[in-house]
Write a protein that holds these residues in place. Structure first.
Motif, PDB file in Angstrom:
ATOM      1  N   SER A 137      -6.940  -6.346   6.047  1.00 27.45           N
ATOM      2  CA  SER A 137      -7.505  -6.304   4.699  1.00 27.45           C
ATOM      3  C   SER A 137      -7.171  -7.588   3.949  1.00 27.45           C
ATOM      4  O   SER A 137      -6.085  -8.158   4.125  1.00 27.45           O
ATOM      5  CB  SER A 137      -6.931  -5.105   3.941  1.00 27.45           C
ATOM      6  OG  SER A 137      -7.233  -5.197   2.554  1.00 27.45           O
ATOM      7  N   TYR A 139      -6.361  -7.632   0.996  1.00 25.97           N
ATOM      8  CA  TYR A 139      -5.379  -7.270  -0.024  1.00 25.97           C
ATOM      9  C   TYR A 139      -3.991  -7.170   0.612  1.00 25.97           C
ATOM     10  O   TYR A 139      -3.700  -6.243   1.357  1.00 25.97           O
ATOM     11  CB  TYR A 139      -5.775  -5.947  -0.680  1.00 25.97           C
ATOM     12  CG  TYR A 139      -7.217  -5.942  -1.129  1.00 25.97           C
ATOM     13  CD1 TYR A 139      -7.678  -6.840  -2.081  1.00 25.97           C
ATOM     14  CD2 TYR A 139      -8.149  -5.059  -0.557  1.00 25.97           C
ATOM     15  CE1 TYR A 139      -9.007  -6.876  -2.471  1.00 25.97           C
ATOM     16  CE2 TYR A 139      -9.478  -5.076  -0.942  1.00 25.97           C
ATOM     17  CZ  TYR A 139      -9.894  -5.989  -1.896  1.00 25.97           C
ATOM     18  OH  TYR A 139     -11.211  -6.013  -2.273  1.00 25.97           O
ATOM     19  N   ARG A 140      -3.176  -8.155   0.290  1.00 30.04           N
ATOM     20  CA  ARG A 140      -1.857  -8.232   0.895  1.00 30.04           C
ATOM     21  C   ARG A 140      -0.758  -7.684  -0.022  1.00 30.04           C
ATOM     22  O   ARG A 140       0.421  -7.629   0.359  1.00 30.04           O
ATOM     23  CB  ARG A 140      -1.543  -9.670   1.305  1.00 30.04           C
ATOM     24  CG  ARG A 140      -2.607 -10.280   2.220  1.00 30.04           C
ATOM     25  CD  ARG A 140      -2.105 -11.549   2.876  1.00 30.04           C
ATOM     26  NE  ARG A 140      -0.984 -11.274   3.780  1.00 30.04           N
ATOM     27  CZ  ARG A 140      -1.126 -10.839   5.033  1.00 30.04           C
ATOM     28  NH1 ARG A 140      -2.336 -10.605   5.540  1.00 30.04           N
ATOM     29  NH2 ARG A 140      -0.051 -10.633   5.785  1.00 30.04           N
ATOM     30  N   SER A 141      -1.139  -7.286  -1.204  1.00 32.10           N
ATOM     31  CA  SER A 141      -0.198  -6.677  -2.143  1.00 32.10           C
ATOM     32  C   SER A 141      -0.946  -5.664  -2.985  1.00 32.10           C
ATOM     33  O   SER A 141      -2.190  -5.712  -3.097  1.00 32.10           O
ATOM     34  CB  SER A 141       0.435  -7.731  -3.055  1.00 32.10           C
ATOM     35  OG  SER A 141      -0.527  -8.238  -3.971  1.00 32.10           O
ATOM     36  N   GLN A 143      -0.866  -5.478  -6.156  1.00 35.86           N
ATOM     37  CA  GLN A 143      -1.441  -6.163  -7.314  1.00 35.86           C
ATOM     38  C   GLN A 143      -2.799  -6.755  -6.986  1.00 35.86           C
ATOM     39  O   GLN A 143      -3.725  -6.706  -7.806  1.00 35.86           O
ATOM     40  CB  GLN A 143      -0.498  -7.256  -7.805  1.00 35.86           C
ATOM     41  CG  GLN A 143      -0.909  -7.845  -9.159  1.00 35.86           C
ATOM     42  CD  GLN A 143      -0.972  -6.792 -10.242  1.00 35.86           C
ATOM     43  OE1 GLN A 143       0.005  -6.082 -10.502  1.00 35.86           O
ATOM     44  NE2 GLN A 143      -2.125  -6.664 -10.903  1.00 35.86           N
ATOM     45  N   GLN A 144      -2.951  -7.302  -5.774  1.00 33.45           N
ATOM     46  CA  GLN A 144      -4.255  -7.847  -5.380  1.00 33.45           C
ATOM     47  C   GLN A 144      -5.306  -6.744  -5.312  1.00 33.45           C
ATOM     48  O   GLN A 144      -6.454  -6.947  -5.734  1.00 33.45           O
ATOM     49  CB  GLN A 144      -4.137  -8.547  -4.026  1.00 33.45           C
ATOM     50  CG  GLN A 144      -3.370  -9.858  -4.063  1.00 33.45           C
ATOM     51  CD  GLN A 144      -3.270 -10.509  -2.702  1.00 33.45           C
ATOM     52  OE1 GLN A 144      -3.543  -9.891  -1.666  1.00 33.45           O
ATOM     53  NE2 GLN A 144      -2.862 -11.774  -2.672  1.00 33.45           N
ATOM     54  N   LEU A 145      -4.916  -5.579  -4.803  1.00 33.38           N
ATOM     55  CA  LEU A 145      -5.853  -4.452  -4.740  1.00 33.38           C
ATOM     56  C   LEU A 145      -6.251  -4.011  -6.144  1.00 33.38           C
ATOM     57  O   LEU A 145      -7.440  -3.760  -6.416  1.00 33.38           O
ATOM     58  CB  LEU A 145      -5.210  -3.296  -3.973  1.00 33.38           C
ATOM     59  CG  LEU A 145      -6.066  -2.050  -3.777  1.00 33.38           C
ATOM     60  CD1 LEU A 145      -7.214  -2.333  -2.809  1.00 33.38           C
ATOM     61  CD2 LEU A 145      -5.212  -0.887  -3.250  1.00 33.38           C
ATOM     62  N   ASP A 147      -6.122  -5.803  -8.922  1.00 34.76           N
ATOM     63  CA  ASP A 147      -6.930  -6.851  -9.555  1.00 34.76           C
ATOM     64  C   ASP A 147      -8.381  -6.764  -9.111  1.00 34.76           C
ATOM     65  O   ASP A 147      -9.306  -6.949  -9.922  1.00 34.76           O
ATOM     66  CB  ASP A 147      -6.360  -8.232  -9.213  1.00 34.76           C
ATOM     67  CG  ASP A 147      -5.041  -8.519  -9.920  1.00 34.76           C
ATOM     68  OD1 ASP A 147      -4.711  -7.795 -10.889  1.00 34.76           O
ATOM     69  OD2 ASP A 147      -4.336  -9.463  -9.500  1.00 34.76           O
ATOM     70  N   ALA A 148      -8.601  -6.479  -7.818  1.00 37.81           N
ATOM     71  CA  ALA A 148      -9.977  -6.363  -7.317  1.00 37.81           C
ATOM     72  C   ALA A 148     -10.683  -5.170  -7.954  1.00 37.81           C
ATOM     73  O   ALA A 148     -11.870  -5.258  -8.302  1.00 37.81           O
ATOM     74  CB  ALA A 148      -9.965  -6.220  -5.799  1.00 37.81           C
ATOM     75  N   ILE A 156     -14.242  -0.785  -5.235  1.00 34.63           N
ATOM     76  CA  ILE A 156     -13.180  -0.646  -4.238  1.00 34.63           C
ATOM     77  C   ILE A 156     -12.969   0.846  -3.974  1.00 34.63           C
ATOM     78  O   ILE A 156     -12.757   1.633  -4.900  1.00 34.63           O
ATOM     79  CB  ILE A 156     -11.864  -1.284  -4.724  1.00 34.63           C
ATOM     80  CG1 ILE A 156     -12.100  -2.737  -5.144  1.00 34.63           C
ATOM     81  CG2 ILE A 156     -10.798  -1.180  -3.645  1.00 34.63           C
ATOM     82  CD1 ILE A 156     -12.630  -3.618  -4.043  1.00 34.63           C
ATOM     83  N   ASP A 203     -11.559   0.911   1.621  1.00 27.60           N
ATOM     84  CA  ASP A 203     -10.679  -0.226   1.363  1.00 27.60           C
ATOM     85  C   ASP A 203      -9.201   0.143   1.385  1.00 27.60           C
ATOM     86  O   ASP A 203      -8.365  -0.660   1.808  1.00 27.60           O
ATOM     87  CB  ASP A 203     -11.020  -0.843   0.000  1.00 27.60           C
ATOM     88  CG  ASP A 203     -12.424  -1.406  -0.039  1.00 27.60           C
ATOM     89  OD1 ASP A 203     -12.716  -2.312   0.768  1.00 27.60           O
ATOM     90  OD2 ASP A 203     -13.229  -0.943  -0.867  1.00 27.60           O
ATOM     91  N   LEU A 222       1.233  -1.011   1.185  1.00 27.13           N
ATOM     92  CA  LEU A 222       1.434  -1.908   0.055  1.00 27.13           C
ATOM     93  C   LEU A 222       2.501  -1.426  -0.911  1.00 27.13           C
ATOM     94  O   LEU A 222       3.200  -2.232  -1.532  1.00 27.13           O
ATOM     95  CB  LEU A 222       0.113  -2.084  -0.712  1.00 27.13           C
ATOM     96  CG  LEU A 222      -1.075  -2.619   0.079  1.00 27.13           C
ATOM     97  CD1 LEU A 222      -2.295  -2.726  -0.821  1.00 27.13           C
ATOM     98  CD2 LEU A 222      -0.749  -3.961   0.723  1.00 27.13           C
TER      99      LEU A 222
END
Length: 323
Positions: A137, A139-141, A143-145, A147-148, A156, A203, A222
């Motif tokens: 994915s 999204y590595r954190s 917060q990234q998920l 934010d998306a 998402i 996702d 995560l």
């Protein structure tokens, strides 16, 4: 010998009660007369199913009878719980419970059961929620998920095993705390969730620490929603550590229909307490990265009644069926 009016009345009351009490006592003495069924509200192979099968195997020698597990998936566990709520209260029909869905389902809709339809045997297990994505994915954190999901509201997807389950409420509360907006996708249990995330059909997913850690291939956890980092996954931060004031876990227990004879309930509770201390039970749970968490039926149901009030207040503020 003198005969008093009080004595006559007492004797008459005993005679009236005897036809009702005698069959009940006889039934209790014969129990179990046939296989005891534990109905699970999710598909075979998931965490709740595995817990139930372990418990059933250890229960058999303690009650001197056969115990079988039935899977009746649907509506986040409501189908199974509704069936057991309507079952004859003779000690042969039991059900697993999953918190918080056990309480939230009757809050969010006209359900097939309510808390008062059951007698608590025991709570047995606790397993914190987690947020997990495919290993590949973007999204590595967490917060990234988030934010998306904020940048593209409802684009998402976030999968769970049902509306009102712990994994769904974890998502609801994350949305409430961050302003992110996911699209909720429902599956019938852990195997389907895993297939969906591994197939890149969704996702992210809400699934407990235990089953994700047990088969972690191609998955990236995560965050997890326990009060503190799980000793099984000390590498994964809690939501609170990440600034999101959310705690959520699956609590799994066992109930019987209300009206089950007290002597049978007492025997089941005694067996559950003994199983909770059984080294094999503890070893197998921990091998699946799950925490044993025994709580006797009466104390458990008192806590559930108080917890239900808090979920009713949450429903008034944030109706989760709409999220």
């Amino acid at each position: 010998m003198s005969v008093t009016r009080r004595g006559v009345l007492a004797a008459g009351g005993a005679l009236l009660a005897a036809p009702q009490v005698a069959p009940l006592l006889a039934q209790t003495a014969r129990w179990p007369e046939r296989p005891v069924e534990i109905t699970v509200g999710f598909v075979a192979g998931g965490a709740t199913d595995l817990d139930a099968r372990l418990f059933a195997r250890l229960l058999e020698p303690r009650i001197g009878g056969t115990v079988v597990v039935l899977n009746r998936a649907g509506a986040g566990g409501e189908v199974a719980l509704g069936a057991v709520a309507r079952a004859r209260p003779d000690g042969h029909s039991l059900a697993t419970t999953n918190m918080p869905g056990f309480l939230t389902i009757p809050i969010e809709r006209q359900a097939q059961y309510k808390l008062e339809d059951f007698t608590g045997i025991a709570n047995l297990v606790i397993d914190p929620c987690a947020v997990t994505v495919h290993e590949q994915s973007p999204y590595r954190s967490l917060q990234q998920l988030i934010d998306a999901a904020k940048a593209r509201p409802e684009a998402i997807t976030f999968a769970s095993p049902g509306v009102g389950t712990d994994d769904h409420l974890e998502m609801v509360l994350i949305q409430e705390a961050t302003g992110a907006r996911f699209t909720h996708v429902v599956f019938q249990g852990d195997p389907q969730l895993r297939t969906a995330i591994l197939g890149r059909q969704v996702d992210a997913m809400g699934l407990n620490v235990g089953p994700v850690t047990a088969t972690p291939d191609n998955l990236r956890m995560l965050a997890q929603a326990g009060a503190e980092r799980s000793r099984f996954r000390p590498d994964v931060p809690t939501l609170r550590e990440l600034g999101i004031p959310v705690e959520m876990a699956s609590e799994r227990g066992l109930v019987a229909p209300a009206g089950t004879p007290p002597a049978i309930v007492a025997k089941l509770r005694e067996a559950a307490a003994d199983i909770a201390r059984d080294p094999e039970f503890v070893r197998v749970l921990e091998s699946r990265f799950t925490f044993p968490s025994f709580e006797d039926g009466d104390a458990w149901f008192r806590r559930l009644a108080a917890t239900r009030t808090r979920y009713q207040e949450l429903w008034q503020k944030t109706p989760w069926s709409q999220r």
